[in-house]
Design an enzyme around this catalytic site. Structure first.
Site, PDB file in Angstrom:
ATOM      1  N   GLY A  10       0.736  -1.208  -0.177  1.00 25.18           N
ATOM      2  CA  GLY A  10       0.085  -0.096  -0.041  1.00 25.18           C
ATOM      3  C   GLY A  10       0.927   1.226   0.012  1.00 25.18           C
ATOM      4  CB  VAL A  14      -0.497   4.801   6.315  1.00 27.68           C
ATOM      5  CG1 VAL A  14       0.348   4.152   7.324  1.00 27.68           C
ATOM      6  CG2 VAL A  14      -1.652   5.666   6.983  1.00 27.68           C
ATOM      7  N   GLY A  15       1.614   4.388   3.641  1.00 25.95           N
ATOM      8  CA  GLY A  15       2.682   3.234   3.142  1.00 25.95           C
ATOM      9  C   GLY A  15       3.993   4.355   2.657  1.00 25.95           C
ATOM     10  CG  ASP A  34      -0.795   0.860  -4.404  1.00 22.75           C
ATOM     11  OD1 ASP A  34      -0.904   1.541  -2.989  1.00 22.75           O
ATOM     12  OD2 ASP A  34      -1.792   0.972  -4.974  1.00 22.75           O
ATOM     13  NE  ARG A  89      -9.593   3.924  14.045  1.00 18.71           N
ATOM     14  CZ  ARG A  89     -10.090   4.900  15.117  1.00 18.71           C
ATOM     15  NH1 ARG A  89     -11.243   4.922  15.748  1.00 18.71           N
ATOM     16  NH2 ARG A  89      -9.167   5.957  15.190  1.00 18.71           N
ATOM     17  CG  ASN A 121      -8.648   1.312  10.765  1.00 16.99           C
ATOM     18  OD1 ASN A 121      -8.075   0.697  11.734  1.00 16.99           O
ATOM     19  ND2 ASN A 121      -8.237   2.820  10.680  1.00 16.99           N
ATOM     20  CG  HIS A 176      -7.218   1.792  16.226  1.00 17.13           C
ATOM     21  ND1 HIS A 176      -6.609   2.572  16.895  1.00 17.13           N
ATOM     22  CD2 HIS A 176      -7.033   1.839  14.964  1.00 17.13           C
ATOM     23  CE1 HIS A 176      -6.448   3.707  15.957  1.00 17.13           C
ATOM     24  NE2 HIS A 176      -6.735   3.344  14.850  1.00 17.13           N
TER      25      HIS A 176
HETATM   26  O1  TXD Z   1      -3.919   3.229  13.459  1.00 14.63           O
HETATM   27  C1  TXD Z   1      -3.766   2.713  12.794  1.00 14.63           C
HETATM   28  N1  TXD Z   1      -3.710   1.432  12.535  1.00 14.63           N
HETATM   29  C2  TXD Z   1      -4.348   3.665  11.507  1.00 14.63           C
HETATM   30  C3  TXD Z   1      -4.937   2.837  10.318  1.00 14.63           C
HETATM   31  C4  TXD Z   1      -3.870   4.936  11.161  1.00 14.63           C
HETATM   32  C5  TXD Z   1      -4.196   5.669  10.149  1.00 14.63           C
HETATM   33  C6  TXD Z   1      -4.763   4.789   8.761  1.00 14.63           C
HETATM   34  N2  TXD Z   1      -5.412   3.683   9.002  1.00 14.63           N
HETATM   35  C7  TXD Z   1      -5.801   2.561   8.051  1.00 14.63           C
HETATM   36  O2  TXD Z   1      -4.765   2.463   7.167  1.00 14.63           O
HETATM   37  C8  TXD Z   1      -6.783   3.469   7.100  1.00 14.63           C
HETATM   38  O3  TXD Z   1      -8.044   3.313   7.682  1.00 14.63           O
HETATM   39  C9  TXD Z   1      -6.667   2.356   6.034  1.00 14.63           C
HETATM   40  O4  TXD Z   1      -7.367   1.216   5.912  1.00 14.63           O
HETATM   41  C10 TXD Z   1      -5.303   2.090   5.656  1.00 14.63           C
HETATM   42  C11 TXD Z   1      -4.560   2.987   4.886  1.00 14.63           C
HETATM   43  O5  TXD Z   1      -4.608   4.145   4.937  1.00 14.63           O
HETATM   44  P1  TXD Z   1      -3.942   5.280   3.913  1.00 14.63           P
HETATM   45  O6  TXD Z   1      -4.482   6.787   4.651  1.00 14.63           O
HETATM   46  O7  TXD Z   1      -2.745   5.202   3.413  1.00 14.63           O
HETATM   47  O8  TXD Z   1      -4.948   5.057   2.720  1.00 14.63           O
HETATM   48  P2  TXD Z   1      -4.374   5.572   1.165  1.00 14.63           P
HETATM   49  O9  TXD Z   1      -3.757   6.719   0.998  1.00 14.63           O
HETATM   50  O10 TXD Z   1      -6.054   5.498   0.366  1.00 14.63           O
HETATM   51  O11 TXD Z   1      -3.924   4.099   0.681  1.00 14.63           O
HETATM   52  C12 TXD Z   1      -4.238   2.997   0.596  1.00 14.63           C
HETATM   53  C13 TXD Z   1      -3.430   2.313  -0.638  1.00 14.63           C
HETATM   54  C14 TXD Z   1      -3.725   2.880  -1.959  1.00 14.63           C
HETATM   55  O12 TXD Z   1      -2.757   3.535  -2.481  1.00 14.63           O
HETATM   56  C15 TXD Z   1      -4.390   1.968  -2.510  1.00 14.63           C
HETATM   57  O13 TXD Z   1      -4.045   1.810  -4.086  1.00 14.63           O
HETATM   58  C16 TXD Z   1      -3.793   0.593  -2.157  1.00 14.63           C
HETATM   59  O14 TXD Z   1      -3.639   1.018  -0.703  1.00 14.63           O
HETATM   60  N3  TXD Z   1      -4.203  -0.591  -2.329  1.00 14.63           N
HETATM   61  C17 TXD Z   1      -3.523  -1.735  -2.368  1.00 14.63           C
HETATM   62  N4  TXD Z   1      -2.367  -1.896  -2.481  1.00 14.63           N
HETATM   63  C18 TXD Z   1      -1.967  -3.367  -2.663  1.00 14.63           C
HETATM   64  N5  TXD Z   1      -2.785  -4.406  -2.843  1.00 14.63           N
HETATM   65  C19 TXD Z   1      -4.088  -4.127  -2.992  1.00 14.63           C
HETATM   66  N6  TXD Z   1      -5.170  -5.198  -3.014  1.00 14.63           N
HETATM   67  C20 TXD Z   1      -4.706  -2.822  -2.707  1.00 14.63           C
HETATM   68  N7  TXD Z   1      -6.000  -1.984  -2.668  1.00 14.63           N
HETATM   69  C21 TXD Z   1      -5.826  -0.940  -2.111  1.00 14.63           C
END
Ligand code: TXD
Length: 310
Positions: A10, A14-15, A34, A89, A121, A176
């Protein structure tokens, strides 16, 4: 000593931020994965071109293929949808279950000895999904949330006390979600219990703000936080990769701790080279027990939803 290899799945907010901090701290060679074509490659190239400026010598690769992640020591799973304003969440469960399952399956196929850290999440449930999909032993799957929630609690306490965040120790327990349990009795500033430093109404307000802190940012930004989550993930990563054995609140698979089993929950644990090396069970008073029971109930209910879908 050979450099460690870290995969970040991802490459969203965050990633990419996690990859950036890992690179700056030179914790290992980084592979950013990704599903979106070209995007992780572009972000990795940007990070690679930053290297000479900051002088860090680690590899940074962006890819859409799990083959490039082979033999990673640590896999950090951030893939999935984030919250939008008004969402809880738990609203993300159906969207993220398949994503987390597929990502975990793919990652462990190429890195069977890795440690898996989940960030997506709803956190505790997605840890369970990744645990089942990976087939890993429980010590090698954990979730990041407590380090972030505790940091939020500490930041708000330091603001109120007008003191350095460095001297504020504060802990959280439980899922969480908005039912997380900030541990007032175990929190202190410079060794002084916060109950001696602040009136009950102030502490109650800080606890409430901590529980809703994720939502507070979602409301302001329209999407979820990423700087503090990424730094929290890196703090855990560093403890694993350097075998620091830090004692941190992380989401762990429980088998009888706090009288509950069969799901993940945020608990105090020691994390090092073997992953979750020890879980500590704190002595709780009746009020804390009741709050934790509510949090456990919420996590159990959503984990059941996932179990039915897996
Ligand atoms: O405290 C915590 N654990 C958290 C959790 C704090 C902040 C964010 N939290 C969760 O992390 C949030 O609720 C999301 O479920 C994740 C990722 O959050 P982010 O803000 O990074 O979301 P983005 O910017 O939308 O990025 C998600 C990326 C995006 O680039 C997608 O293309 C990718 O995930 N994605 C994938 N990558 C690989 N493989 C698959 N299948 C895939 N699907 C989506």
């Amino acid at each position: 000593m050979a450099r460690k290899k870290i995969t970040v799945i991802g490459a969203g907010r965050v990633g990419e931020t996690t990859a950036h901090i890992l690179a700056q701290k030179q914790l290992g060679d980084i592979v950013l994965v990704d599903i979106v074509a070209n995007m992780p490659q572009g972000k990795a190239l940007d990070l690679l071109e930053e290297k000479p400026i900051d002088g860090y010598d680690v590899g940074v690769v962006g890819t859409n293929s799990y083959e490039d992640t082979a033999n990673s020591d640590l896999v950090i799973l951030t893939a999935g949808l984030p919250r939008k304003p008004g969402m809880s969440r738990d609203d993300l469960i159906y969207a993220n279950l398949d994503i987390v399952k597929t990502c975990a399956e793919q990652a462990v196929k190429y890195s069977p000895n890795a440690i898996l850290m989940v960030i997506s999440n709803p956190l505790d449930v997605m840890c369970y999904v990744a645990y089942k999909a990976s087939g890993f032993p429980k010590n090698r799957v954990m979730g990041m949330a407590g380090v972030l929630d505790a940091a939020r609690f500490r930041a708000f306490l330091a603001l109120e006390l007008n003191c350095s965040v460095k001297d504020v120790q504060a802990y959280v327990l439980g899922g969480h979600g908005d039912e997380m349990v900030p541990l007032i009795r175990y929190s202190s500033a410079g060794g002084v219990p916060i109950t001696d430093l602040l009136p009950k109404e102030k502490i109650d307000a800080i606890v409430k703000r901590t529980q809703g802190a994720g939502g507070e940012i979602v409301k302001l930004l329209g999407f979820s936080a990423y700087y503090s989550p990424a730094h929290a993930a890196v703090a855990m990563a560093e403890s694993i990769l350097k075998d620091e054995k830090r004692i941190l609140p992380c989401s762990c698979y429980l088998e009888g701790e706090y009288g509950t089993s069969g799901h993940f929950l945020g608990v105090t644990c020691k994390i090092g080279a073997k992953g979750v090396e020890q879980i500590f069970t704190l002595t709780l008073n009746d009020e804390e027990k009741a709050l934790l029971a509510k949090s456990v109930e919420a996590v159990k209910a959503t984990t059941e939803v996932a179990k039915a879908k897996l």
